[in-house]
Design a protein around this motif. Structure first.
Motif, PDB file in Angstrom:
ATOM      1  N   PHE A 136       0.837  -1.202   0.000  1.00 13.40           N
ATOM      2  CA  PHE A 136       0.000   0.000   0.000  1.00 13.40           C
ATOM      3  C   PHE A 136       0.871   1.251   0.000  1.00 13.40           C
ATOM      4  O   PHE A 136       0.679   2.160  -0.800  1.00 13.40           O
ATOM      5  N   PHE A 137       1.844   1.312   0.922  1.00 12.32           N
ATOM      6  CA  PHE A 137       2.676   2.503   1.028  1.00 12.32           C
ATOM      7  C   PHE A 137       3.507   2.728  -0.232  1.00 12.32           C
ATOM      8  O   PHE A 137       3.694   3.864  -0.664  1.00 12.32           O
ATOM      9  N   LYS A 138       4.002   1.673  -0.843  1.00  9.81           N
ATOM     10  CA  LYS A 138       4.754   1.805  -2.088  1.00  9.81           C
ATOM     11  C   LYS A 138       3.858   2.407  -3.173  1.00  9.81           C
ATOM     12  O   LYS A 138       4.250   3.348  -3.864  1.00  9.81           O
ATOM     13  N   ARG A 139       2.664   1.867  -3.312  1.00  6.64           N
ATOM     14  CA  ARG A 139       1.722   2.387  -4.315  1.00  6.64           C
ATOM     15  C   ARG A 139       1.325   3.829  -4.011  1.00  6.64           C
ATOM     16  O   ARG A 139       1.226   4.654  -4.919  1.00  6.64           O
ATOM     17  N   PHE A 140       1.098   4.136  -2.727  1.00  5.66           N
ATOM     18  CA  PHE A 140       0.701   5.486  -2.345  1.00  5.66           C
ATOM     19  C   PHE A 140       1.847   6.464  -2.634  1.00  5.66           C
ATOM     20  O   PHE A 140       1.618   7.547  -3.179  1.00  5.66           O
ATOM     21  N   ASP A 141       3.082   6.095  -2.284  1.00  4.12           N
ATOM     22  CA  ASP A 141       4.246   6.937  -2.579  1.00  4.12           C
ATOM     23  C   ASP A 141       4.355   7.191  -4.083  1.00  4.12           C
ATOM     24  O   ASP A 141       4.588   8.327  -4.511  1.00  4.12           O
ATOM     25  N   GLU A 142       4.200   6.139  -4.902  1.00  4.15           N
ATOM     26  CA  GLU A 142       4.277   6.292  -6.349  1.00  4.15           C
ATOM     27  C   GLU A 142       3.179   7.210  -6.873  1.00  4.15           C
ATOM     28  O   GLU A 142       3.424   8.056  -7.735  1.00  4.15           O
ATOM     29  N   GLU A 143       1.978   7.056  -6.353  1.00  6.23           N
ATOM     30  CA  GLU A 143       0.860   7.903  -6.769  1.00  6.23           C
ATOM     31  C   GLU A 143       1.130   9.360  -6.410  1.00  6.23           C
ATOM     32  O   GLU A 143       0.873  10.277  -7.191  1.00  6.23           O
ATOM     33  N   MET A 144       1.672   9.591  -5.225  1.00 13.53           N
ATOM     34  CA  MET A 144       1.981  10.962  -4.799  1.00 13.53           C
ATOM     35  C   MET A 144       3.095  11.565  -5.662  1.00 13.53           C
ATOM     36  O   MET A 144       3.041  12.743  -6.012  1.00 13.53           O
ATOM     37  N   GLN A 145       4.090  10.762  -6.027  1.00 13.57           N
ATOM     38  CA  GLN A 145       5.170  11.254  -6.882  1.00 13.57           C
ATOM     39  C   GLN A 145       4.649  11.619  -8.271  1.00 13.57           C
ATOM     40  O   GLN A 145       5.106  12.587  -8.869  1.00 13.57           O
TER      41      GLN A 145
END
Length: 189
Positions: A136-145
């Motif tokens: 989840f955090f990896k996907r969320f970080d990528e989405e934010m980037q």
């Protein structure tokens, strides 16, 4: 069961708050999420596929936000049912704290699980929970980037690793918030 953790985000508190309030962002970031739909003020319905060892099911759940203090914190109350596979219910306190690198997302989860999914063993549940939270955090970080790219020449903030407390199945937070999450998990701007 209890779980707590934090994650450094390279976005502002307001940007993180808006993303955590966007059902489309959460649907893209929560592993196994089929849908998140608003059902009322600060209320959502969620359908999420979860697999723990030999037990897999689609969990249908409800999320109700309380103690909303935009853009700083909220409490997420959740309950989900996977039929014969089991159930999960509980609450998660989510706090966004601004800092020089962006903001830190901190969470504390209290949850109860039952049924077949609770019988597969704590060690297996914890492993799946950690993997799901990190995903989840990896996907969320990528989405934010993608949504908020860092200015040219700026260094990305290092990401802290979410650390579940001893003996805690984090998948409950992900399924309920994260379901965040990781919540899951996940608010109105």
């Amino acid at each position: 069961m209890d779980m707590q953790g934090s994650r450094q985000l390279a976005v502002t508190q307001q940007q993180a708050w808006q993303a955590l309030n966007d059902p489309e962002v959460l649907k893209a970031c929560i592993p196994g999420c089929d849908s998140i739909e608003a059902t009322g003020e600060n209320a959502y319905a969620l359908v999420n596929a979860i697999k723990v060892g030999p037990v897999s099911a689609k969990f249908k759940g409800n999320i109700q936000l309380a103690d909303v203090n935009a853009p700083e914190s909220y409490t997420l109350n959740f309950e989900g049912n996977g039929g014969a596979a089991g159930f999960g219910k509980g609450s998660a306190k989510v706090v966004l704290t601004p800092n020089d690198a962006g903001c830190e997302l901190g969470y504390t989860v209290h949850a109860t699980v039952g049924g077949k999914i609770a019988q597969v063993g704590q060690r297996l549940i914890d492993g799946v929970a950690k993997s799901t939270a990190e995903n989840f955090f990896k996907r969320f970080d990528e989405e934010m980037q993608q949504r908020h790219p860092a200015p040219a020449g700026a260094e990305a903030a290092p990401a802290a690793v979410a650390q579940p407390a001893r003996g805690v199945p984090a998948w409950v937070w992900i399924a309920g918030a994260i379901v965040l999450l990781l919540g899951y998990w996940l608010l109105r701007s």
